[in-house]
Design a protein around this motif. Structure first.
Motif, short mmCIF file in Angstrom:
data_model
loop_
_atom_site.label_atom_id
_atom_site.label_comp_id
_atom_site.label_asym_id
_atom_site.label_seq_id
_atom_site.Cartn_x
_atom_site.Cartn_y
_atom_site.Cartn_z
N PRO A 74 0.83 -1.21 0.00
CA PRO A 74 0.00 0.00 0.00
C PRO A 74 0.87 1.26 0.00
N GLY A 75 0.60 2.15 -0.93
CA GLY A 75 1.28 3.43 -0.95
C GLY A 75 2.73 3.41 -1.36
N ALA A 76 3.25 2.23 -1.76
CA ALA A 76 4.67 2.11 -2.10
C ALA A 76 4.84 1.16 -3.28
N ALA A 77 5.92 1.34 -4.00
CA ALA A 77 6.16 0.51 -5.18
C ALA A 77 6.41 -0.93 -4.80
N GLY A 78 5.84 -1.85 -5.56
CA GLY A 78 6.13 -3.27 -5.45
C GLY A 78 6.59 -3.74 -6.82
N ALA A 79 5.86 -4.68 -7.41
CA ALA A 79 6.19 -5.15 -8.74
C ALA A 79 5.96 -4.04 -9.76
N PRO A 80 6.75 -4.00 -10.84
CA PRO A 80 6.57 -2.98 -11.86
C PRO A 80 5.14 -2.99 -12.41
N GLY A 81 4.54 -1.82 -12.55
CA GLY A 81 3.20 -1.71 -13.09
C GLY A 81 2.10 -1.67 -12.05
N ASN A 82 2.42 -1.90 -10.78
CA ASN A 82 1.39 -1.84 -9.73
C ASN A 82 0.79 -0.44 -9.66
N ASN A 142 -6.92 4.18 2.78
CA ASN A 142 -7.89 3.27 2.17
C ASN A 142 -7.66 1.81 2.57
N PHE A 143 -6.41 1.45 2.87
CA PHE A 143 -6.13 0.11 3.37
C PHE A 143 -6.85 -0.10 4.70
N THR A 144 -6.76 0.86 5.59
CA THR A 144 -7.46 0.76 6.87
C THR A 144 -8.97 0.67 6.65
N PRO A 189 5.12 -5.12 5.45
CA PRO A 189 6.49 -5.00 4.91
C PRO A 189 7.56 -4.73 5.94
N ALA A 190 8.80 -5.06 5.55
CA ALA A 190 10.00 -4.63 6.26
C ALA A 190 10.42 -3.27 5.72
N GLY A 191 11.05 -2.47 6.59
CA GLY A 191 11.57 -1.17 6.14
C GLY A 191 10.66 -0.04 6.55
N ALA A 192 11.19 0.92 7.30
CA ALA A 192 10.38 2.00 7.86
C ALA A 192 9.72 2.84 6.77
N ALA A 193 10.40 3.08 5.67
CA ALA A 193 9.84 3.94 4.62
C ALA A 193 8.60 3.30 4.00
N THR A 194 8.68 1.99 3.70
CA THR A 194 7.53 1.29 3.12
C THR A 194 6.40 1.18 4.14
N LEU A 195 6.74 0.92 5.38
CA LEU A 195 5.75 0.83 6.44
C LEU A 195 5.01 2.15 6.60
N ASP A 196 5.73 3.25 6.67
CA ASP A 196 5.11 4.55 6.88
C ASP A 196 4.31 5.02 5.67
N ALA A 197 4.67 4.55 4.50
CA ALA A 197 3.94 4.96 3.29
C ALA A 197 2.55 4.34 3.22
N GLY A 198 2.36 3.18 3.86
CA GLY A 198 1.12 2.47 3.59
C GLY A 198 0.36 1.90 4.76
N ILE A 199 0.89 1.95 5.99
CA ILE A 199 0.23 1.27 7.10
C ILE A 199 0.01 2.23 8.26
N GLU A 200 -1.25 2.43 8.64
CA GLU A 200 -1.60 3.16 9.86
C GLU A 200 -1.55 2.16 11.01
N VAL A 201 -0.40 2.01 11.60
CA VAL A 201 -0.12 0.86 12.46
C VAL A 201 -1.13 0.66 13.59
N PRO A 202 -1.37 1.62 14.48
CA PRO A 202 -2.31 1.34 15.57
C PRO A 202 -3.70 0.96 15.07
N LYS A 203 -4.20 1.67 14.07
CA LYS A 203 -5.53 1.38 13.56
C LYS A 203 -5.60 -0.01 12.92
N VAL A 204 -4.61 -0.31 12.10
CA VAL A 204 -4.59 -1.60 11.39
C VAL A 204 -4.54 -2.77 12.36
N PHE A 205 -3.72 -2.65 13.39
CA PHE A 205 -3.57 -3.78 14.31
C PHE A 205 -4.79 -3.97 15.21
N ARG A 206 -5.65 -2.97 15.33
CA ARG A 206 -6.91 -3.18 16.04
C ARG A 206 -7.91 -3.93 15.19
#
Length: 447
Positions: free
Chosen positions: A211-219, A228-230, A258-275
């Motif tokens: 979410p919010g970060a590049a993965g495979a080319p063309g995503n 929106n993920f939340t 994901p691993a990596g703070a930049a990818t995590l911060d780009a796409g995951i609202e951590v407290p909300k998601v883990f609830r």
């Protein structure tokens, strides 16, 4: 038959639970240990079984029984289901879009079958799905979730979660296809139909990379993917609650994150998601690979001091990144690789670690990727270990393979226990040996 009185009690429970979850998503929400324990957490032993395990590796579902692994699993994630450009879960027999034959059409012989009974052409459910149904009958405590996306099929998640209407349609399509089991009849075959796979899956695992970060080319990637993920998770919980009202069953919602703070911060609202999640599996591998020009550990707990990589990302830092953002320890299930990453054209001498390479090591499956059961058989290599990294590697003066074995898995399960995490996840089960030595190491280490 569920009585009206029981249905009323279940409805009250799911409505109350959902209301509590949604209320917790306010700006002051904090994902703490008590919230994680709400779902009755315990040590988890999660294994991914892939759609292609049988065709590519000869690893049929019944090998989970013969290896002894099935009785050690708490969760089996079936990988993967696809998401269409329109944002819907769907089944297909078109190459590159899906493999309905592997999923639920292929007839298994008695020798391939979990219970020794051959499939019949007229039965509504065959393929891996039917074998997994038999596996669940043999191991009634096993939870099975359908995993959506993966590296290749994450292209259209952003479309699926873009609006309230698209989220509702996306979740409904996944619930209908996998939880209600309404499989399409394809290619003139008997398999499929309304409810053909009903009761097979206990929940849904979202493997959106990323979410919010590049993965495979063309995503497709949008800045609003993070929020929106939340919101998509909220919609899954709503529709799961509605289904639970009818069935009396709790449906699990999990995600691979994901691993990596930049990818995590780009796409995951951590407290909300883990609830909203029952738990999350955390990327504990592919930290390095042949996309790097220098050999390295792909799954080190602690990066060695002489690691030349800027930032020196390792698993300990990955876990700290989640904890620092409010994730509950018991909801973090650490990923462990049952494969290795390899380089060739390695120069510089020594034991091959942190040395320049010309490219990915040759492999029949994917360049630079090799299952542990194949790595174990490689001739002419010298084994090296780094206790701090808790990983090993093979080097023959030219080719370098970094991987986990029972020794390194023992160190990782100790780390999981010391950190009071929620368990271990493996990608993927077809990389293990015939006697399940890697998963046995997981089981021993978490027992």
């Amino acid at each position: 038959m569920m009585t009206t009185q029981r249905r009323g009690r279940i409805a009250a429970v799911v409505v109350t639970t959902l209301a509590g979850l949604l209320a917790s998503l306010g700006p002051a929400a904090v994902a703490d240990e008590a919230a994680a324990e709400h779902w009755g957490q315990s040590q988890r032993r999660v294994g991914y079984y892939t759609q292609w395990s049988a065709n590519q590796f000869g690893y049929t579902v019944n090998k989970l029984v013969s290896s002894g692994t099935a009785g050690k699993l708490s969760h089996l994630n079936y990988a993967f289901g696809n998401v269409s450009e329109e944002g819907k879960c769907f089944a297909s027999s078109t190459a590159g879009l899906g493999d309905a034959k592997a999923d639920y059409q292929r007839l298994h012989t008695a020798a391939e079958s979990v219970d020794g009974v051959a499939d019949k052409p007229e039965q509504a459910l065959a393929g891996n799905f039917n074998q997994i149904r038999k596996l669940k009958k043999k191991y009634p405590n096993l939870k099975v979730n359908i995993s959506l996306g993966g590296w290749t099929w994450s292209k259209y998640f952003s479309n699926a979660v873009l609006t309230d209407a698209s989220r509702k349609a996306f979740v409904k399509s996944c619930v209908d296809l996998y939880l209600k089991g309404d499989l399409p009849k394809l290619d003139g075959l008997a398999q499929g139909g309304q409810g053909a796979a009903a009761g097979l899956f206990d929940g849904i695992d979202l493997d959106w990379e990323w979410p919010g970060a590049a993965g495979a080319p063309g995503n497709v990637v949008r800045p609003e993917d993070k929020q929106n993920f939340t919101l998509a998770l909220v919609e899954f919980r709503k529709q799961f609650a509605e289904l639970s009202w009818r069935t009396g069953k709790h449906y699990e919602l999990t995600a691979f994150l994901p691993a990596g703070a930049a990818t995590l911060d780009a796409g995951i609202e951590v407290p909300k998601v883990f609830r909203l999640l029952d738990f999350a599996t955390i990327q504990g591998y592919d930290i390095h690979g042949a996309w790097d020009s220098v050999t390295n550990h792909q799954s080190a707990i602690h990066a060695p001091d002489n690691d030349p990589t800027p930032g020196k990302l390792d698993l300990d830092q990955v876990i700290k990144d989640y904890l620092d953002r409010g994730a509950p320890r018991r909801s973090l299930v650490l990923g462990v690789p049952f494969y290795g990453r390899g380089w060739t054209g390695v120069t510089g001498g020594g034991n091959g670690l942190f040395q320049p390479a010309t490219g990915c090591a040759p492999s029949t499956h994917e360049c630079g990727y090799l299952n542990y059961n194949k790595i174990k058989q490689l001739p002419g290599f010298t084994l090296h270990r780094d206790p701090k990294a808790a990983t090993g590697w093979l080097y023959d003066g030219n080719t370098f393979w970094n991987f986990d074995d029972p020794v390194s898995i023992g160190a990782k399960t100790r780390y999981i226990r010391q950190q009071k995490l929620g368990g271990a996840m493996v990608w993927s089960l077809d990389g293990d040996t015939d006697n399940g030595e890697l998963f046995s190491a997981i089981h021993r280490g978490l027992s």
